[in-house]
Design an enzyme around this catalytic site. Structure first.
Site, PDB file in Angstrom:
ATOM      1  CG  HIS A 158      73.468  51.410  46.081  1.00 36.03           C
ATOM      2  ND1 HIS A 158      73.842  50.907  47.313  1.00 36.03           N
ATOM      3  CD2 HIS A 158      72.289  50.812  45.798  1.00 36.03           C
ATOM      4  CE1 HIS A 158      72.929  50.056  47.744  1.00 36.03           C
ATOM      5  NE2 HIS A 158      71.977  49.980  46.844  1.00 36.03           N
TER       6      HIS A 158
ATOM      7  CG  ASP B  47      76.215  52.186  49.544  1.00 29.12           C
ATOM      8  OD1 ASP B  47      75.736  53.237  49.103  1.00 29.12           O
ATOM      9  OD2 ASP B  47      76.062  51.088  48.985  1.00 29.12           O
TER      10      ASP B  47
ATOM     11  CB  SER C 121      69.477  49.542  49.174  1.00 27.18           C
ATOM     12  OG  SER C 121      70.455  48.601  48.859  1.00 27.18           O
TER      13      SER C 121
HETATM   14  N1  ARG Z   1      74.602  44.860  45.873  1.00 30.54           N
HETATM   15  C1  ARG Z   1      73.978  46.045  46.348  1.00 30.54           C
HETATM   16  C2  ARG Z   1      72.521  46.086  45.870  1.00 30.54           C
HETATM   17  O1  ARG Z   1      72.041  45.110  45.367  1.00 30.54           O
HETATM   18  C3  ARG Z   1      74.723  47.275  45.957  1.00 30.54           C
HETATM   19  C4  ARG Z   1      74.724  47.621  44.501  1.00 30.54           C
HETATM   20  C5  ARG Z   1      75.430  48.883  44.148  1.00 30.54           C
HETATM   21  N2  ARG Z   1      76.859  48.762  44.185  1.00 30.54           N
HETATM   22  C6  ARG Z   1      77.642  48.292  43.175  1.00 30.54           C
HETATM   23  N3  ARG Z   1      78.945  48.211  43.364  1.00 30.54           N
HETATM   24  N4  ARG Z   1      77.166  47.925  41.996  1.00 30.54           N
HETATM   25  O2  ARG Z   1      71.907  47.038  45.488  1.00 30.54           O
HETATM   26  N1  GLU Z   2      71.874  46.564  47.509  1.00 28.07           N
HETATM   27  C1  GLU Z   2      70.523  46.078  47.613  1.00 28.07           C
HETATM   28  C2  GLU Z   2      69.492  47.193  47.348  1.00 28.07           C
HETATM   29  O1  GLU Z   2      69.763  48.106  46.598  1.00 28.07           O
HETATM   30  C3  GLU Z   2      70.334  45.429  48.909  1.00 28.07           C
HETATM   31  C4  GLU Z   2      71.047  44.163  48.838  1.00 28.07           C
HETATM   32  C5  GLU Z   2      70.089  43.004  48.842  1.00 28.07           C
HETATM   33  O2  GLU Z   2      69.644  42.559  47.769  1.00 28.07           O
HETATM   34  O3  GLU Z   2      69.824  42.554  49.969  1.00 28.07           O
HETATM   35  O4  GLU Z   2      68.379  47.127  47.793  1.00 28.07           O
END
Ligand code: ARG
Ligand code: GLU
Length: 713
Positions: free
Chosen positions: A87, A223, A648
């Site tokens: 991502h 990921d 991330s």
């Molecule tokens: N929750 C993770 C973050 O905050 C991954 C986000 C990307 N993935 C998704 N399915 N939207 O970045």
């Molecule tokens: N998916 C998050 C990022 O893009 C990390 C998840 C979080 O917020 O800890 O940094």
């Protein structure tokens, strides 16, 4: 190492060897030696603080980078190979994708270095060194000046120090406040700009589980994506050039194939973006009662429209999948955050703390004079702020959440510019138009427009009402759909041809006459007149209060080791691999396996459509050297590391300093850790590095990449 007085105060800790620090905390790499290293070693870290951060020798910090503007990446070979999340690489992968080469869907693997794809605009930033410059920044600051003037002097000092620090070098400087402005650090960075895409799994692996599984444990997302840093012949940063060569790092991470167990030490090294651990109960209440619920409500509406339309056609699905994922990501986090804060009884906990703090303040006349006013002032300020914050959610989350409104606002620039500058801007806009409309579905946006304006009309008090709302109420009997039909078929901003021809014959008059433009400007004007004047002033007061409040906490808690809130600077967090109990009677294991992916397989459900090749590898148990000792492929795991957005892509490191995973998410039960960490519930979610290697080797056949790495067996 020079440390300012205030930091000594912050870290005034009696070094008792039995003193254990909780898993909570995002620590400053430069200060590990002084405060954390003993605790880390007790918990299983076998190396030294100098191995993590050193300005004299190669250390882990030389292998960790800010990837782009909001992710982390790390080096995994001596040829500049970088791993980060799928991502985080998404934009780059998407930019190379077309109908003929759909790398998002099919994945991408460069056969040779010559096939690696360049990504204009993508950068990676390494920290060269950091320095405590608190005393220099706060020089000549008279505490009695109004906050606005103090901030001006501070900003001038910051600019001076930065300019001085990098004079005559190729470095970049950054200078940021810590502990709410009680400390300041200077960061000297080196930015590489030739970053090429090396590999990415198909989205069915890299985004497996999609928004359904996002923020959730158990998780099975592969990921990750791979990039390579290129440099000029002297190993220095250079713009893309085909003669550039792979960057030779001072340090890269060896990769452990040995696996790990519950309670093993883990450390995450990366760029956490923002936390707010030292808020008053009033601010937390504002987030829980005003900000989060209203944003969630607005996004509920928006997402349901997007999702319904995406189901009707593959074209709309492609156009809106990244947009919907973006909207859903924070939406889901806020829901989790509010639940977590409630479950923790966060407001009561904060109030209890404030009661004790107040007693401590009142016990001393000096303290009373300095800090006696803090909490009553917070109370007063948040009372004024709440109704304004409420309206702001509808202005920015709802109205500016309408794509065409947001898009139109960008063109306001043309009103500010004149002559050649304006012409230049027009030409620039022309180049971006197609990209905008490629992913724009008029009917979807129109529905969102009507629904969100209606929400604004229904939710916001009269004094903040918009001309458009008043007009639709009067002329269209409040039927926003009807009005939307009209302007979407006429406006310059809803059609590629109309917008192109408008830019070819630019006229300010025509711009101002456009219904979207006037609606946008009306909102901005109401915001400026009725909200910004008050909030700007209050925000300066809050900056001042937060600084004093933090200082009071530091004095009050002087036996406790405090960590500064995340601010997108390099931090270390450490803890251990651990399970958790989300509900009474349920315990979640600390790892998931490929078996779980196969169990979820369902070609009917977009998020769970497992590629055939992966199923075949599973069937043949063709796992090579990447299986765990239990014979399965481990996919993801959880630990107690305190992370947030920006982490991330961060390396997850074992006690020997070897890479065991790549951080990519947190569990839903734990998303309140940005405001209040709970050791029982908060877990970071990482990709098991062995799953990534299995995919690179067995799924993609990209053995040339495995050969570059240092595997520890
Ligand atoms: N929750 C993770 C973050 O905050 C991954 C986000 C990307 N993935 C998704 N399915 N939207 O970045
Ligand atoms: N998916 C998050 C990022 O893009 C990390 C998840 C979080 O917020 O800890 O940094």
């Amino acid at each position: 190492m020079k440390i300012s007085k205030i930091l000594l105060l912050a870290f005034f800790i009696i070094k008792l060897s039995f003193f254990a620090i909780a898993d909570e905390g995002m620590w400053i790499p430069m200060l590990l030696q002084k405060y954390n290293i003993e605790d880390m070693q007790k918990k299983g870290f076998k190396l030294t603080a100098e191995d993590i951060y050193s300005i004299n020798k190669a250390s882990m910090k030389d292998a960790v980078m800010l990837f782009g503007r909001g992710c982390t990446g790390e080096l995994i070979s001596d040829k500049g190979l970088v791993i980060t999340n799928h991502h985080c690489g998404y934009g780059a992968i998407q930019s190379h994708s077309s109908v003929e080469h759909d790398y998002l869907t099919n994945g991408f693997w460069a056969k040779t270095q010559a096939d690696e794809l360049d990504n204009p605009g993508l950068t990676v930033t390494f920290l060269v060194k950091m320095e405590d410059v608190t005393n220099d920044v706060l020089e000549n600051i008279n505490e009695n000046l109004p906050e606005q003037e103090k901030q001006k002097i501070i900003n001038d000092n910051i600019e001076k120090i930065k300019a001085e620090a990098i004079k005559g070098t190729i470095y970049e400087a950054e200078l940021k406040p810590f502990f709410n402005g009680n400390a300041y650090y200077l960061f000297i960075n080196k930015v590489y700009t030739d970053i090429r895409l090396v590999g990415a799994p198909p989205s069915a692996i890299g985004k497996f589980g999609g928004d359904t599984d996002n923020w959730m444990w158990p998780r099975h997302t592969g990921d990750f994506s791979l990039f390579r840093i290129y440099a000029n012949k002297n190993n220095e940063p250079a713009k893309y050039n085909k003669d550039n060569v792979p960057f030779k790092p001072k340090k890269y991470f060896p990769i452990s194939l040995k696996g790990f167990e519950k309670d093993d030490f883990t450390m995450v090294f990366g760029y956490p973006g923002r936390t707010q651990e030292y808020l008053s109960s009033y601010a937390v209440k504002n987030i829980m009662d005003i900000i989060n619920p209203n944003r969630i409500k607005i996004r509920d509406t928006k997402l349901s429209i997007m999702k319904a339309d995406m189901e009707t056609s593959p074209k709309i699905r492609i156009q809106y999948s990244a947009k919907a994922a973006h909207v859903a990501n924070s939406w889901k986090k806020w829901i989790g955050q509010n639940r977590g804060l409630k479950r923790l009884d966060a407001i009561n906990k904060k109030q209890e703390f404030e009661k004790q703090l107040t007693e401590w303040i009142n016990a001393d006349e000096n303290r009373k004079a300095k800090y006696g006013n803090l909490l009553p002032t917070y109370k007063k300020i948040y009372k004024t702020l709440e109704p304004l914050d409420y309206v702001e959610q509808y202005m920015f989350e709802a109205i500016f959440g309408i794509e065409t409104i947001n898009y139109t606002w960008k063109f306001n620039k043309l009103e500010q510019l004149e002559g050649d500058k304006q012409k230049e801007a027009i030409e620039k806009f022309k180049k971006t138009i197609h990209g905008h409309f490629k992913n724009f579905n008029l009917e979807t946006d129109k529905k969102i427009f009507a629904a969100l304006y209606k929400m604004y009309a229904d939710s916001v008090p009269d004094e903040y009402q918009l001309e458009l709302v008043k007009m639709v109420n009067k002329k269209y009997k409040g039927n926003f759909n009807k009005y939307a039909n009209k302007i979407y078929s006429k406006s310059i901003f809803t059609d590629e041809k109309r917008l192109t021809s408008f830019l070819n014959n630019f006229s300010l008059k025509k711009l101002k006459a456009d219904p979207f433009y006037s609606a946008t400007m009306n909102l901005i004007n109401i915001y400026r007149q009725k909200i910004a004047t008050t909030t700007q002033n209050i925000n300066f007061q809050i900056i001042d209060l937060n600084k004093k409040y933090m200082k009071a906490i530091m004095e009050y808690k002087k036996e406790k080791l405090l960590y500064p809130d995340a601010n997108l600077t390099l931090r270390v967090t450490y803890g251990k691999i651990n399970t958790y109990e989300p509900r009474d009677g349920v315990v979640y294991k600390y790892f998931t396996t490929l078996d779980g992916i196969i169990a979820k397989d369902n070609p009917e459900i977009y998020d769970y459509d497992v590629p055939d090749k992966l199923k075949e590898l599973y069937k043949n148990k063709d796992y090579g050297q990447y299986a765990d000792k239990d014979g399965t492929i481990h996919t993801c795991f959880i630990a107690t590391n305190h992370t947030t957005g920006g982490n991330s892509g961060s390396p997850v490191i074992n006690g020997n300093g070897e890479l065991i995973g790549v951080n990519f998410d947190r569990n839903w039960e734990g998303t309140m850790s940005d405001i209040m960490y709970d050791p029982d519930q908060c877990r970071n979610i990482s990709l098991d590095i062995r799953y990534a290697l299995f995919l690179i080797d067995k799924y993609a056949g990209a053995t040339r990449l495995i050969d570059e790495m240092t595997l520890v067996k």
